[in-house]
Design a protein around this motif. Sequence first.
Motif, PDB file in Angstrom:
ATOM      1  N   UNK A  64      21.104  16.246   4.708  1.00  4.84           N
ATOM      2  CA  UNK A  64      19.823  16.248   5.413  1.00  4.84           C
ATOM      3  C   UNK A  64      19.350  14.830   5.687  1.00  4.84           C
ATOM      4  N   UNK A  65      18.581  14.684   6.742  1.00  2.00           N
ATOM      5  CA  UNK A  65      18.034  13.364   7.043  1.00  2.00           C
ATOM      6  C   UNK A  65      16.914  13.061   6.055  1.00  2.00           C
ATOM      7  N   UNK A  66      16.665  11.793   5.800  1.00  2.00           N
ATOM      8  CA  UNK A  66      15.599  11.433   4.860  1.00  2.00           C
ATOM      9  C   UNK A  66      14.226  11.769   5.444  1.00  2.00           C
ATOM     10  N   UNK A  67      13.236  11.920   4.586  1.00  2.00           N
ATOM     11  CA  UNK A  67      11.873  12.139   5.080  1.00  2.00           C
ATOM     12  C   UNK A  67      11.400  10.930   5.893  1.00  2.00           C
ATOM     13  N   UNK A  68      10.381  11.148   6.705  1.00  2.00           N
ATOM     14  CA  UNK A  68       9.798  10.038   7.462  1.00  2.00           C
ATOM     15  C   UNK A  68       9.119   9.065   6.499  1.00  2.00           C
ATOM     16  N   UNK A  69       8.935   7.849   6.947  1.00  2.00           N
ATOM     17  CA  UNK A  69       8.308   6.812   6.128  1.00  2.00           C
ATOM     18  C   UNK A  69       6.788   6.972   6.172  1.00  2.00           C
ATOM     19  N   UNK A  70       6.139   7.060   5.013  1.00  3.25           N
ATOM     20  CA  UNK A  70       4.677   7.172   5.009  1.00  3.25           C
ATOM     21  C   UNK A  70       4.008   5.853   5.366  1.00  3.25           C
ATOM     22  N   UNK A  71       2.760   5.931   5.821  1.00  4.54           N
ATOM     23  CA  UNK A  71       1.953   4.717   5.988  1.00  4.54           C
ATOM     24  C   UNK A  71       1.056   4.606   4.758  1.00  4.54           C
ATOM     25  N   UNK A  72       0.661   3.383   4.405  1.00  2.18           N
ATOM     26  CA  UNK A  72      -0.055   3.148   3.139  1.00  2.18           C
ATOM     27  C   UNK A  72      -1.254   2.232   3.351  1.00  2.18           C
ATOM     28  N   UNK A  73      -2.257   2.413   2.512  1.00  2.00           N
ATOM     29  CA  UNK A  73      -3.399   1.500   2.489  1.00  2.00           C
ATOM     30  C   UNK A  73      -3.854   1.347   1.043  1.00  2.00           C
ATOM     31  N   UNK A  74      -4.514   0.228   0.756  1.00  2.00           N
ATOM     32  CA  UNK A  74      -4.999  -0.035  -0.597  1.00  2.00           C
ATOM     33  C   UNK A  74      -6.277  -0.849  -0.514  1.00  2.00           C
ATOM     34  N   UNK A  75      -7.202  -0.566  -1.429  1.00  2.00           N
ATOM     35  CA  UNK A  75      -8.454  -1.324  -1.469  1.00  2.00           C
ATOM     36  C   UNK A  75      -8.924  -1.460  -2.912  1.00  2.00           C
ATOM     37  N   UNK A  76      -9.553  -2.595  -3.182  1.00  2.00           N
ATOM     38  CA  UNK A  76     -10.095  -2.879  -4.514  1.00  2.00           C
ATOM     39  C   UNK A  76     -11.573  -2.520  -4.496  1.00  2.00           C
ATOM     40  N   UNK A  77     -12.039  -1.763  -5.495  1.00  2.00           N
ATOM     41  CA  UNK A  77     -13.432  -1.315  -5.517  1.00  2.00           C
ATOM     42  C   UNK A  77     -14.267  -1.995  -6.604  1.00  2.00           C
ATOM     43  N   UNK A  78     -13.768  -3.086  -7.159  1.00  2.27           N
ATOM     44  CA  UNK A  78     -14.501  -3.806  -8.185  1.00  2.27           C
ATOM     45  C   UNK A  78     -13.990  -3.558  -9.590  1.00  2.27           C
ATOM     46  N   UNK A  79     -13.250  -2.457  -9.772  1.00  2.00           N
ATOM     47  CA  UNK A  79     -12.696  -2.197 -11.107  1.00  2.00           C
ATOM     48  C   UNK A  79     -11.251  -1.725 -11.072  1.00  2.00           C
TER      49      UNK A  79
END
Length: 95
Positions: A9-24
């Motif tokens: 089987x073909x591999x899954x599609x590549x996800x997109x990602x985001x990250x943020x710092x909320x102070x802790x």
Amino acid sequence: MVCLLYTSPSPPKTPSISASYDGSGVNVSWSAVDRASSYTVYRSGASEKVFSGISDTGLRDDSVQAGASYSYSVVAVDEYGIASDKSSKAEVSIK
């Protein structure tokens, strides 16, 4: 004579990602991918860490250090253990 042709089987599609710092801590989220049964998130920077076997499309990283910078990327893994390409990196600086 019977000849069986097997195609992996073909591999899954590549996800997109985001990250943020909320102070802790850092909130990391990524897009859901069809056929993904789990996700693996890689953290690099001041200290490296791997979060594996995640079934949700997000996590919270409370093990970050003030003054450090981190980058996160994610891989989708299907039920056969076939992984997508690693996503682009989401960069976060901890103040």
